[in-house]
Design a protein around this motif. Structure first.
Motif, mmCIF file in Angstrom:
data_model
loop_
_atom_site.group_PDB
_atom_site.id
_atom_site.type_symbol
_atom_site.label_atom_id
_atom_site.label_comp_id
_atom_site.label_asym_id
_atom_site.label_seq_id
_atom_site.Cartn_x
_atom_site.Cartn_y
_atom_site.Cartn_z
ATOM 1 N N ASP A 43 19.470 -36.820 20.299
ATOM 2 C CA ASP A 43 19.326 -37.498 21.586
ATOM 3 C C ASP A 43 20.220 -38.736 21.596
ATOM 4 O OD1 ASP A 43 17.811 -39.677 20.305
ATOM 5 O OD2 ASP A 43 16.155 -38.247 20.254
ATOM 6 N N ALA A 44 20.338 -39.347 22.760
ATOM 7 C CA ALA A 44 21.237 -40.494 22.924
ATOM 8 C C ALA A 44 20.813 -41.685 22.071
ATOM 9 C CB ALA A 44 21.305 -40.894 24.399
ATOM 10 N N GLU A 45 19.518 -41.950 21.977
ATOM 11 C CA GLU A 45 19.087 -43.082 21.153
ATOM 12 C C GLU A 45 19.451 -42.863 19.691
ATOM 13 O OE1 GLU A 45 15.274 -45.661 19.577
ATOM 14 O OE2 GLU A 45 14.923 -44.187 21.158
ATOM 15 N N SER A 46 19.232 -41.664 19.180
ATOM 16 C CA SER A 46 19.587 -41.382 17.791
ATOM 17 C C SER A 46 21.087 -41.521 17.572
ATOM 18 C CB SER A 46 19.130 -39.977 17.395
ATOM 19 O OG SER A 46 17.722 -39.895 17.432
ATOM 20 N N LEU A 47 21.885 -41.089 18.552
ATOM 21 C CA LEU A 47 23.334 -41.252 18.427
ATOM 22 C C LEU A 47 23.693 -42.729 18.441
ATOM 23 C CD1 LEU A 47 26.145 -40.096 18.168
ATOM 24 C CD2 LEU A 47 26.255 -40.054 20.669
ATOM 25 N N MET A 48 23.096 -43.507 19.338
ATOM 26 C CA MET A 48 23.397 -44.938 19.396
ATOM 27 C C MET A 48 23.031 -45.604 18.071
ATOM 28 S SD MET A 48 22.325 -48.272 19.813
ATOM 29 C CE MET A 48 20.622 -47.901 19.947
ATOM 30 N N ALA A 97 19.525 -33.779 32.030
ATOM 31 C CA ALA A 97 19.616 -33.057 30.753
ATOM 32 C C ALA A 97 20.855 -33.428 29.940
ATOM 33 C CB ALA A 97 19.588 -31.556 31.007
ATOM 34 N N ASP A 98 21.905 -33.930 30.609
ATOM 35 C CA ASP A 98 23.158 -34.198 29.911
ATOM 36 C C ASP A 98 23.661 -35.632 30.017
ATOM 37 O OD1 ASP A 98 23.411 -31.526 29.020
ATOM 38 O OD2 ASP A 98 24.184 -30.936 30.984
ATOM 39 N N HIS A 99 22.835 -36.542 30.529
ATOM 40 C CA HIS A 99 23.244 -37.937 30.671
ATOM 41 C C HIS A 99 22.077 -38.853 30.308
ATOM 42 C CE1 HIS A 99 26.003 -35.732 33.302
ATOM 43 N NE2 HIS A 99 26.878 -36.636 32.913
ATOM 44 N N ALA A 100 22.394 -39.918 29.582
ATOM 45 C CA ALA A 100 21.355 -40.867 29.182
ATOM 46 C C ALA A 100 21.978 -42.243 28.999
ATOM 47 C CB ALA A 100 20.685 -40.406 27.891
ATOM 48 N N ARG A 123 26.279 -45.744 27.861
ATOM 49 C CA ARG A 123 26.147 -44.467 28.558
ATOM 50 C C ARG A 123 26.565 -43.332 27.632
ATOM 51 N NH1 ARG A 123 27.078 -48.293 32.175
ATOM 52 N NH2 ARG A 123 29.308 -48.509 31.870
ATOM 53 N N PHE A 124 25.810 -42.241 27.692
ATOM 54 C CA PHE A 124 26.029 -41.090 26.822
ATOM 55 C C PHE A 124 26.062 -39.814 27.648
ATOM 56 C CE2 PHE A 124 24.052 -44.393 24.373
ATOM 57 C CZ PHE A 124 24.745 -44.379 23.177
ATOM 58 N N VAL A 125 26.814 -38.845 27.152
ATOM 59 C CA VAL A 125 26.902 -37.536 27.792
ATOM 60 C C VAL A 125 26.684 -36.466 26.722
ATOM 61 C CG1 VAL A 125 29.429 -37.378 27.524
ATOM 62 C CG2 VAL A 125 28.286 -36.081 29.319
ATOM 63 N N ARG A 126 26.035 -35.384 27.103
ATOM 64 C CA ARG A 126 25.840 -34.267 26.186
ATOM 65 C C ARG A 126 26.766 -33.137 26.605
ATOM 66 N NH1 ARG A 126 20.515 -30.722 25.074
ATOM 67 N NH2 ARG A 126 20.819 -30.385 27.286
ATOM 68 N N GLU A 127 27.574 -32.686 25.659
ATOM 69 C CA GLU A 127 28.507 -31.577 25.892
ATOM 70 C C GLU A 127 28.354 -30.588 24.753
ATOM 71 O OE1 GLU A 127 32.258 -33.596 25.968
ATOM 72 O OE2 GLU A 127 31.923 -34.397 27.979
ATOM 73 N N GLU A 128 28.120 -29.323 25.099
ATOM 74 C CA GLU A 128 27.969 -28.259 24.102
ATOM 75 C C GLU A 128 26.956 -28.632 23.027
ATOM 76 O OE1 GLU A 128 31.802 -26.971 22.733
ATOM 77 O OE2 GLU A 128 32.590 -26.908 24.776
ATOM 78 N N GLU A 129 25.793 -29.092 23.472
ATOM 79 C CA GLU A 129 24.657 -29.416 22.596
ATOM 80 C C GLU A 129 24.890 -30.610 21.670
ATOM 81 O OE1 GLU A 129 21.774 -27.891 23.299
ATOM 82 O OE2 GLU A 129 22.975 -26.875 24.820
ATOM 83 N N ARG A 130 25.875 -31.447 21.964
ATOM 84 C CA ARG A 130 26.138 -32.625 21.138
ATOM 85 C C ARG A 130 26.285 -33.840 22.046
ATOM 86 N NH1 ARG A 130 27.848 -33.580 15.877
ATOM 87 N NH2 ARG A 130 28.106 -31.375 15.424
ATOM 88 N N TRP A 131 25.626 -34.946 21.673
ATOM 89 C CA TRP A 131 25.713 -36.188 22.439
ATOM 90 C C TRP A 131 26.948 -36.977 22.035
ATOM 91 C CZ3 TRP A 131 22.976 -37.411 26.607
ATOM 92 C CH2 TRP A 131 21.794 -36.697 26.836
ATOM 93 N N TYR A 132 27.557 -37.669 23.029
ATOM 94 C CA TYR A 132 28.724 -38.510 22.813
ATOM 95 C C TYR A 132 28.549 -39.831 23.544
ATOM 96 C CZ TYR A 132 31.043 -34.286 21.202
ATOM 97 O OH TYR A 132 31.364 -33.139 20.523
#
Length: 139
Positions: A43-48, A97-100, A123-132
């Motif tokens: 998820d976006a928090e884990s990526l951050m 589902a794809d923005h956080a 701001r984060f986006v999910r593309e192909e099951e991976r957050w960026y």
């Protein structure tokens, strides 16, 4: 006399379990940084949080790999002597589902001993099951 193994170090991101015990690096951000190809942040928090840990550990490879295409810089540099002091996640918002978005404050001290705070809504986006990470607004 036998040598004792020191306890595992807590994760730099400061994430804690329900009993308020800090997660270890290996059970927290380490799994994303050390196994990027097979273990994406869920998820976006884990990526951050993992990106904060990458700054602490000066892992430019991870930071670049987790930056969204079109927003990714050509390189990441680290200021010599910076000591990261902590991370406080203020809020997290799932927009769809794809923005956080995740709002946080990261504290650091530079080589001269001057402490600063980085307050950002990322701001984060999910593309192909991976957050960026896309970008952020600093306060």
């Amino acid at each position: 006399m036998s040598a004792t193994t020191p306890p595992p170090a807590p994760c730099p991101c400061g994430r804690r379990d329900r009993r308020e015990k800090p997660f270890t690096y290996a059970l927290c951000c380490g799994r994303y940084l050390d196994d990027f190809d097979n273990t994406p942040a869920p998820d976006a928090e884990s990526l951050m949080r993992s990106r904060y840990t990458a700054f602490v550990n000066e892992r430019a490879d991870y930071l670049l790999a987790t930056w969204a295409q079109g927003h990714r810089p050509s390189q990441v540099t680290f200021e010599p002597g910076v000591k990261w002091l902590g991370l406080d996640v203020r809020s997290r918002s799932v927009l769809d589902a794809d923005h956080a978005e995740v709002e946080f404050v990261a504290r650091q001290r530079d080589a001269a001993g001057v402490a600063t705070r980085l307050h950002e809504r990322s701001r984060f986006v999910r593309e192909e099951e991976r957050w960026y990470y896309v970008d952020g607004t600093r306060y």
